[in-house]
Design an enzyme around this catalytic site. Structure first.
Site, PDB file in Angstrom:
ATOM      1  N   SER A  74      11.928 -50.524  26.400  1.00 53.69           N
ATOM      2  CA  SER A  74      10.573 -51.068  26.289  1.00 53.69           C
ATOM      3  C   SER A  74      10.046 -50.952  24.859  1.00 53.69           C
ATOM      4  CB  SER A  74       9.621 -50.321  27.231  1.00 53.69           C
ATOM      5  OG  SER A  74      10.144 -50.311  28.535  1.00 53.69           O
TER       6      SER A  74
HETATM    7  N1  SAH Z   1      12.347 -46.924  31.000  1.00 50.08           N
HETATM    8  C1  SAH Z   1      13.365 -47.740  30.378  1.00 50.08           C
HETATM    9  C2  SAH Z   1      13.083 -49.214  30.588  1.00 50.08           C
HETATM   10  C3  SAH Z   1      14.298 -49.896  31.037  1.00 50.08           C
HETATM   11  S1  SAH Z   1      14.149 -51.502  31.670  1.00 50.08           S
HETATM   12  C4  SAH Z   1      13.577 -47.374  28.936  1.00 50.08           C
HETATM   13  O1  SAH Z   1      12.791 -46.606  28.374  1.00 50.08           O
HETATM   14  O2  SAH Z   1      14.565 -47.834  28.358  1.00 50.08           O
HETATM   15  C5  SAH Z   1      14.004 -51.198  33.418  1.00 50.08           C
HETATM   16  C6  SAH Z   1      15.144 -50.523  34.101  1.00 50.08           C
HETATM   17  O3  SAH Z   1      14.826 -50.483  35.495  1.00 50.08           O
HETATM   18  C7  SAH Z   1      16.492 -51.239  34.008  1.00 50.08           C
HETATM   19  O4  SAH Z   1      17.444 -50.359  33.505  1.00 50.08           O
HETATM   20  C8  SAH Z   1      16.810 -51.640  35.441  1.00 50.08           C
HETATM   21  O5  SAH Z   1      18.189 -51.581  35.765  1.00 50.08           O
HETATM   22  C9  SAH Z   1      16.023 -50.618  36.229  1.00 50.08           C
HETATM   23  N2  SAH Z   1      15.688 -51.005  37.608  1.00 50.08           N
HETATM   24  C10 SAH Z   1      15.265 -52.211  38.065  1.00 50.08           C
HETATM   25  N3  SAH Z   1      15.040 -52.168  39.390  1.00 50.08           N
HETATM   26  C11 SAH Z   1      15.324 -50.887  39.778  1.00 50.08           C
HETATM   27  C12 SAH Z   1      15.311 -50.212  41.036  1.00 50.08           C
HETATM   28  N4  SAH Z   1      14.932 -50.816  42.155  1.00 50.08           N
HETATM   29  N5  SAH Z   1      15.685 -48.922  41.067  1.00 50.08           N
HETATM   30  C13 SAH Z   1      16.070 -48.269  39.938  1.00 50.08           C
HETATM   31  N6  SAH Z   1      16.121 -48.850  38.724  1.00 50.08           N
HETATM   32  C14 SAH Z   1      15.739 -50.143  38.640  1.00 50.08           C
END
Ligand code: SAH
Length: 209
Positions: free
Chosen positions: A59
């Protein structure tokens, strides 16, 4: 040591309304470059989201800072994060609270994030490879919950899993837009505040190796 790019980013976050000194100092302490793939590393301290593989992103620093600030974290807090991704947001949280429970549905991303947590000696992070929409029943209740992928609707059980006075922050789809919503549990009912328009990757069901 703080380099000039880091100082510039912190200034930019301050100007954008991030005033909590604990949040700003956590952002200064966690080296964002190690969460970013090598070919994007020179952009680590720009205020933008970057790809981390598997069609996912780390993000934007401002959004990480805003979500962290709005959680009003206490050092005794137990936090649940849905969507570990690169592990960057989780690392920031871990400096401010007692323990973070983080769930990621893509195994390869989780493995990379776990290596970084070890390298940074962040020992108060507990990880799980699963569909985060299922929650983490063994660990309820939580003081704070953060979703880092956009969802149509927060499953009601998450509000049950929140302590009184607890806060849940999540991007949610509204018409063709995504809005970052903050939900606060007050006397058992949920108050909603919209913080900002945002762009997040989708929350998907099921897990993937
Ligand atoms: N907090 C992260 C943001 C990553 S983007 C950072 O700081 O880098 C969002 C993430 O959520 C992705 O890696 C995606 O695979 C995950 N995601 C999406 N749906 C999900 C779910 N139902 N359960 C767990 N992870 C999920």
């Amino acid at each position: 040591m703080l380099d000039v790019r880091k100082i510039r980013l912190t200034l930019e976050l301050r100007e954008a309304g991030i005033s909590d000194s604990k949040v700003l100092s956590a952002i200064e302490k966690i080296p964002r470059e190690i969460f970013v793939p090598e070919n994007f590393r020179n952009q680590s301290y720009e205020n933008i989201a970057l790809p981390i593989g598997d069609d996912q992103t780390i993000s934007q620093p401002y959004i990480v800072a805003l979500m962290t600030q709005e959680l009003h974290i206490k050092n005794t807090d137990k936090i649940l994060e849905i969507g570990t991704g690169s592990g960057y947001q989780c690392s920031i949280l871990s400096l401010l609270c007692r323990r973070v429970y983080t769930v990621e549905r893509i195994k390869s991303l989780l493995v990379k994030a776990e290596l970084i947590f070890k390298k940074l000696k962040l020992t108060n992070i507990v990880t799980k490879h699963d569909d985060g929409n299922l929650g983490w029943k063994e660990q309820i209740p939580f003081d704070k919950i953060i979703f880092t992928a956009v969802t149509e609707e927060i499953p009601n059980s998450f509000f049950d899993h929140l302590k009184e006075g607890g806060i849940l922050i999540s991007p949610v789809k509204k018409d063709s837009k995504q809005i970052l919503n903050k939900y606060t549990k007050i006397n058992g009912s949920i108050e909603i505040e919209s913080l900002s328009e945002v762009i997040f990757v989708p929350n998907l069901t099921g897990k993937k190796d």
